[in-house]
Design a protein around this motif. Sequence first.
Motif, PDB file in Angstrom:
ATOM      1  N   ARG A 174      -6.676   7.611   2.060  1.00 14.66           N
ATOM      2  CA  ARG A 174      -5.954   7.685   3.363  1.00 14.66           C
ATOM      3  C   ARG A 174      -6.087   6.183   3.674  1.00 14.66           C
ATOM      4  O   ARG A 174      -5.630   5.456   3.620  1.00 14.66           O
ATOM      5  N   ARG A 175      -7.552   5.699   2.820  1.00 16.56           N
ATOM      6  CA  ARG A 175      -7.713   4.357   3.090  1.00 16.56           C
ATOM      7  C   ARG A 175      -6.607   3.294   2.491  1.00 16.56           C
ATOM      8  O   ARG A 175      -6.066   2.236   2.426  1.00 16.56           O
ATOM      9  N   ALA A 176      -5.616   4.403   1.256  1.00 11.08           N
ATOM     10  CA  ALA A 176      -5.079   3.642   0.423  1.00 11.08           C
ATOM     11  C   ALA A 176      -4.033   3.617   0.856  1.00 11.08           C
ATOM     12  O   ALA A 176      -2.513   2.292   0.982  1.00 11.08           O
ATOM     13  N   ALA A 181       0.840   1.375   4.292  1.00 10.21           N
ATOM     14  CA  ALA A 181       1.739   1.071   4.931  1.00 10.21           C
ATOM     15  C   ALA A 181       1.048  -0.721   5.026  1.00 10.21           C
ATOM     16  O   ALA A 181       2.332  -0.642   6.123  1.00 10.21           O
ATOM     17  N   VAL A 182      -0.119  -1.154   6.248  1.00 10.68           N
ATOM     18  CA  VAL A 182      -0.325  -2.066   6.204  1.00 10.68           C
ATOM     19  C   VAL A 182       0.999  -3.175   5.361  1.00 10.68           C
ATOM     20  O   VAL A 182       1.673  -3.897   6.290  1.00 10.68           O
ATOM     21  N   ALA A 186       4.301  -5.326   6.940  1.00 12.79           N
ATOM     22  CA  ALA A 186       3.897  -6.518   6.955  1.00 12.79           C
ATOM     23  C   ALA A 186       5.175  -7.283   6.177  1.00 12.79           C
ATOM     24  O   ALA A 186       5.940  -8.575   7.155  1.00 12.79           O
ATOM     25  N   LEU A 187       5.628  -6.502   4.749  1.00 14.14           N
ATOM     26  CA  LEU A 187       7.447  -6.572   4.268  1.00 14.14           C
ATOM     27  C   LEU A 187       8.502  -6.656   5.013  1.00 14.14           C
ATOM     28  O   LEU A 187       8.675  -7.298   5.140  1.00 14.14           O
ATOM     29  N   GLU A 188       8.718  -5.404   5.650  1.00 15.59           N
ATOM     30  CA  GLU A 188       9.442  -5.179   6.677  1.00 15.59           C
ATOM     31  C   GLU A 188       9.813  -6.666   7.480  1.00 15.59           C
ATOM     32  O   GLU A 188      10.992  -6.809   8.097  1.00 15.59           O
ATOM     33  N   ASP A 189       8.579  -6.985   8.092  1.00  9.65           N
ATOM     34  CA  ASP A 189       8.227  -7.603   9.389  1.00  9.65           C
ATOM     35  C   ASP A 189       9.040  -9.413   8.830  1.00  9.65           C
ATOM     36  O   ASP A 189      10.145 -10.127   9.206  1.00  9.65           O
TER      37      ASP A 189
END
Length: 403
Positions: A174-176, A181-182, A186-189
């Motif tokens: 879950r942490r990975a 996802a973060v 960030a890449l998409e933004d």
Amino acid sequence: MSQPSVLIERAVTVGRRMTGAPEWPTTAGLLLGLLAMVEVALRVTDSGPRVSIALLLALCATVPLAVARTHLLIAAVTMTVATSLTLATLPRLTGAGLVAQLAVLYLVGRRHSPWVAAPMVLPFVGYALLGPLWLSGTAGSGPDPSPGAGRLSAVLLAAATTTALGTGIARRLRRAAAERAVSRQALEDTLLEHVARGERARIARELHDVVAHHISMIAVQAETARLTTPGMPTEGAKRLVAIAETARAALTEMRRLLGVLRSDTEGVPTRRPQPSLHQLNELLDEARASAGVAARLIVRGHVRSLDPGIELTAYRIVQEALTNVRRHAPGAAVDVALHYTADTLCLSVRDNGPGQAAVGAAGHGLVGMRERVAMVGGTLTAGPAPVSGFLVRATLPLPEETG
């Protein structure tokens, strides 16, 4: 694994708060070692080598947890071997030893990959399968539990250790997943911001011709007024000369800015004038000829001339919408509608293709549309049409008509 997992995670969380994270393994290992020694001393009544072995195994099954923060695998292997030897020789675990074993398995599952963590529970699974047979074979050597109770405790031990390890693995996954996802967001933004900046530069390049024309007209009209107005005062002529010079200076600075904006483009810039709504029919004809699109233009309201920037924005929105139709809904019929009101121009482009598929398709066309509409202070909506197809709708504010 749901209910036991929740209970184990809550127990670990409470333990951390009581001992003080992140140094809780050190305190827990020392405390559990002390409790294990007390439990062995109270449980074993005879003396001799059996007591010494029980105390040594109890310490090896608990105290290594104190170094789990820096040497987790060594601590886990030591504790697992000690616990397995305890089950094979005594064959009963201490409560402190069981808690320490569950805690270290949870940590292994949380910090290491499943391929490294999974072998840690093999001794307990093997004990659940073969342990009761071993217990029944040594039943005459001491006050061991009955075969039924031994089998039940072996199965419960295997389930508890597997649950602890699985909880740690699930927490790690879950942490990975959250970190991925973060990073993905960030890449998409970053990509969207890069695309938006590119679109703004492209819009600025296109509007250069429109603005340059108006500034050139200011300079020409100022010079014309100064030369054709008889009896103009000297001060007024100076003001007109200053206006013309300011306009020419502004035009020069705009050309320099355009050179910066075009520094990342390839090829020679075209000299054609920027398009307007008068070229919409040509645009639709091109769409019909190139992709076989059945396109029609619908105009409502009182048609009037608009600012060149507004017309360029409207034209580009229709052009990009038609491009999206050819890309995501080839062969679909398209309706392009223009509705003139007193203070707005409402335009819409609707097709009868797979609207939901177009939403999920990759592309940056909508980013460019939004940038153009935001530049003129309008609004844009894009998404599946109410019944079928895809709908792009823009509302552009217009200046009030004069005269």
